[in-house]
Write an enzyme that holds these catalytic residues in place. Structure first.
Site, mmCIF file in Angstrom:
data_model
loop_
_atom_site.group_PDB
_atom_site.id
_atom_site.type_symbol
_atom_site.label_atom_id
_atom_site.label_comp_id
_atom_site.label_asym_id
_atom_site.label_seq_id
_atom_site.Cartn_x
_atom_site.Cartn_y
_atom_site.Cartn_z
ATOM 1 N N TYR A 159 0.829 -1.214 0.000
ATOM 2 C CA TYR A 159 0.000 0.000 0.000
ATOM 3 C C TYR A 159 0.858 1.256 0.000
ATOM 4 O O TYR A 159 0.627 2.180 -0.791
ATOM 5 C CB TYR A 159 -0.931 -0.013 1.211
ATOM 6 C CG TYR A 159 -1.775 1.231 1.325
ATOM 7 C CD1 TYR A 159 -2.762 1.496 0.371
ATOM 8 C CD2 TYR A 159 -1.592 2.139 2.360
ATOM 9 C CE1 TYR A 159 -3.540 2.645 0.459
ATOM 10 C CE2 TYR A 159 -2.368 3.290 2.453
ATOM 11 C CZ TYR A 159 -3.332 3.535 1.499
ATOM 12 O OH TYR A 159 -4.097 4.678 1.587
ATOM 13 N N LYS A 163 1.190 4.389 -2.972
ATOM 14 C CA LYS A 163 0.958 5.808 -2.728
ATOM 15 C C LYS A 163 2.214 6.636 -3.027
ATOM 16 O O LYS A 163 2.111 7.806 -3.425
ATOM 17 C CB LYS A 163 0.477 6.028 -1.298
ATOM 18 C CG LYS A 163 -0.916 5.447 -1.050
ATOM 19 C CD LYS A 163 -1.941 5.979 -2.058
ATOM 20 C CE LYS A 163 -3.335 5.476 -1.794
ATOM 21 N NZ LYS A 163 -4.330 6.014 -2.770
#
Length: 258
Positions: A159, A163
């Site tokens: 994750y 980002k």
């Protein structure tokens, strides 16, 4: 004597049009409410038709719903066509749809890896690409990043990496689209309770523990809300941010900066 004080830019979006991916719940839905209240017409996307219908009913006559998966390029082409049919052109694109799964590296298989990058990176990139022909010159593009893009936490490798990629995309796209006057910025939320958070593969106890940890370290001492993020998204969409591009607006109560 002439008053030389000029009127400051406002966050009025009257006459503007916006597309928000992942707009049925959480930050996307709250941002749609803010944009409409500021005078804009909005298209929101989602994959769950029941939630999409409920969101459109709540948002009212200035909202349009399109069922679209951001990892499906044909669906994004349909979204662009719907935007053209509804609005002619789009002034604001909020590429907000995303997902997050936390797991130790040993537990990550290829399918989990592909899904995470497909939604958070491929989906963002191709949302911009496919909507670009209907974007007005001078449009504002906002990409949803995360305050964690410059941080490392155990089990967050996938994750956090997606980002970080979004933050990088913002810089390059801002440079590439500048000749058209199109601004590209990242909105990077801190910890916020949304529908997204319920699908992170993190137990409720662990998630609450993470929230408590962030609150204890952040100067403002609280978690963020969808309204906090929608206020920032309204600023980035409006003329009040007209001299901002390639920037990362971190809205996290100060957690990442102290």
């Amino acid at each position: 004597m002439t008053n030389s004080i000029q009127k400051a830019p406002t966050q009025d979006l009257t006459g503007k049009t916006a597309v928000i991916t992942g707009g049925t719940t959480g930050i996307g839905f709250e941002t749609a409410k803010h944009y409409i209240a500021a005078g804009a017409r909005v298209i929101i996307t989602g994959q769950n038709q029941v939630r999409l219908d409920a969101a459109i009913e709540a948002l009212g006559e200035n909202a349009v719903g399109v069922n679209a998966n951001v990892t499906d390029l044909a669906a994004l082409d349909r979204l662009a066509g719907s935007a053209r049919d509804a609005f002619g052109q789009v002034d604001i694109l909020f590429a907000n749809a995303g997902s997050g799964v936390f797991a130790p590296i040993e537990a990550v298989d290829e399918a989990a890896y592909d899904k995470q990058f497909d939604v958070n990176v491929k989906g963002v990139f191709f949302t911009v690409q496919r909507l670009l022909p209907v974007l007005a010159d001078g449009a504002s593009i906002i990409l949803t990043g995360s305050a964690v893009h410059g941080k490392g936490v155990a089990t967050g490798s996938l994750y956090f990496a997606t980002k970080a990629a979004v933050r990088s995309l913002t810089r390059s796209l801002a440079a590439e689209l500048a000749p058209r006057g199109i601004r590209v910025n990242t909105l990077s939320p801190g910890i916020v309770r949304t529908h997204f958070a319920a699908n992170t593969n993190v137990s409720e106890d662990d998630f609450e523990g993470f929230i408590d940890m962030v609150k204890s370290q952040a100067p403002l001492g609280r978690e963020g809300t969808p309204t906090d993020m929608a206020n920032a998204a309204l600023f980035l969409a409006s003329d009040a941010s007209s001299y901002m591009t390639a920037a990362d607006l971190v809205v996290d109560g100060g957690w990442m900066n102290v």
